[in-house]
Design a protein around this motif. Structure first.
Motif, PDB file in Angstrom:
ATOM      1  N   VAL A  38     -53.711  16.361  94.802  1.00  0.00           N
ATOM      2  CA  VAL A  38     -54.242  15.172  95.473  1.00  0.00           C
ATOM      3  C   VAL A  38     -54.614  14.103  94.459  1.00  0.00           C
ATOM      4  O   VAL A  38     -54.220  12.952  94.592  1.00  0.00           O
ATOM      5  N   LEU A  39     -55.377  14.478  93.436  1.00  0.00           N
ATOM      6  CA  LEU A  39     -55.815  13.504  92.432  1.00  0.00           C
ATOM      7  C   LEU A  39     -54.830  13.365  91.272  1.00  0.00           C
ATOM      8  O   LEU A  39     -54.993  12.505  90.421  1.00  0.00           O
ATOM      9  N   GLU A  40     -53.832  14.237  91.241  1.00  0.00           N
ATOM     10  CA  GLU A  40     -52.768  14.219  90.221  1.00  0.00           C
ATOM     11  C   GLU A  40     -53.317  14.296  88.800  1.00  0.00           C
ATOM     12  O   GLU A  40     -52.896  13.581  87.901  1.00  0.00           O
ATOM     13  N   ILE A  41     -54.292  15.188  88.604  1.00  0.00           N
ATOM     14  CA  ILE A  41     -54.868  15.413  87.276  1.00  0.00           C
ATOM     15  C   ILE A  41     -54.181  16.632  86.675  1.00  0.00           C
ATOM     16  O   ILE A  41     -54.264  17.728  87.237  1.00  0.00           O
ATOM     17  N   VAL A  50     -48.962  23.569  73.297  1.00  0.00           N
ATOM     18  CA  VAL A  50     -48.466  22.207  73.098  1.00  0.00           C
ATOM     19  C   VAL A  50     -49.643  21.243  72.990  1.00  0.00           C
ATOM     20  O   VAL A  50     -50.739  21.525  73.495  1.00  0.00           O
ATOM     21  N   PRO A  51     -49.436  20.107  72.316  1.00  0.00           N
ATOM     22  CA  PRO A  51     -50.514  19.122  72.189  1.00  0.00           C
ATOM     23  C   PRO A  51     -51.008  18.649  73.568  1.00  0.00           C
ATOM     24  O   PRO A  51     -50.243  18.568  74.526  1.00  0.00           O
ATOM     25  N   ARG A  52     -52.278  18.343  73.630  1.00  0.00           N
ATOM     26  CA  ARG A  52     -52.907  17.898  74.879  1.00  0.00           C
ATOM     27  C   ARG A  52     -52.398  16.517  75.270  1.00  0.00           C
ATOM     28  O   ARG A  52     -52.332  15.606  74.455  1.00  0.00           O
ATOM     29  N   LYS A  53     -52.019  16.372  76.535  1.00  0.00           N
ATOM     30  CA  LYS A  53     -51.535  15.100  77.065  1.00  0.00           C
ATOM     31  C   LYS A  53     -52.706  14.226  77.488  1.00  0.00           C
ATOM     32  O   LYS A  53     -53.785  14.720  77.793  1.00  0.00           O
ATOM     33  N   GLU A  56     -55.136  14.886  80.630  1.00  0.00           N
ATOM     34  CA  GLU A  56     -55.093  16.318  80.928  1.00  0.00           C
ATOM     35  C   GLU A  56     -56.468  16.939  80.678  1.00  0.00           C
ATOM     36  O   GLU A  56     -57.157  16.581  79.733  1.00  0.00           O
ATOM     37  N   ILE A  57     -56.871  17.852  81.570  1.00  0.00           N
ATOM     38  CA  ILE A  57     -58.123  18.564  81.351  1.00  0.00           C
ATOM     39  C   ILE A  57     -57.813  20.036  81.100  1.00  0.00           C
ATOM     40  O   ILE A  57     -56.813  20.563  81.573  1.00  0.00           O
TER      41      ILE A  57
END
Length: 128
Positions: A38-41, A50-53, A56-57
């Protein structure tokens, strides 16, 4: 205009959308799905290499947020718990204002209310 009723209705509509099994409660999986779908998180899995985008949480952060929302630690969240947690999270983000700034904001709100009421022919010309 019933502000409290409108807010309650909006929270109810959101909660009903997130409560996919229609139990009247959210569990962790529904909560996680709400954030991702819904919130697209984007949520980073615990074992990701992989490196954090951006935006991204971490899964651990999501679990911490769930622990905050599930105040009674029942594993499920009622609409009341959900509303309360969201309200507190919103308040947490408010800036600390100086007294002069608060007075200016209150005066602007007061002036706007007087302006609106005076349009309705109430005879209000002063907020005091």
């Amino acid at each position: 205009w019933d502000v409290k009723g409108c807010m309650r209705k909006n929270w109810s509509l959101l909660f009903e959308r997130l409560d996919t099994d229609k139990s009247g409660r959210l569990d962790y999986d529904e909560f996680k799905t709400a954030l991702t779908d819904v919130l697209e998180i984007p949520i980073r899995s615990k074992d990701s290499k992989v490196p954090r985008k951006e935006g991204e949480i971490k899964e651990e952060e999501l679990e911490g947020l769930w622990a905050y929302v599930d105040h009674d630690k029942s594993g499920e969240v009622t609409i009341d718990e959900f509303q309360h947690a969201c309200y507190l999270l919103i308040l947490d983000d408010w800036p600390v204002l100086q007294k002069a700034t608060l007075q200016r904001i209150c005066q602007q709100l007061n002036d706007a209310c007087v302006h609106e009421y005076s349009k309705e022919g109430s005879g209000v010309t002063d907020g005091n």
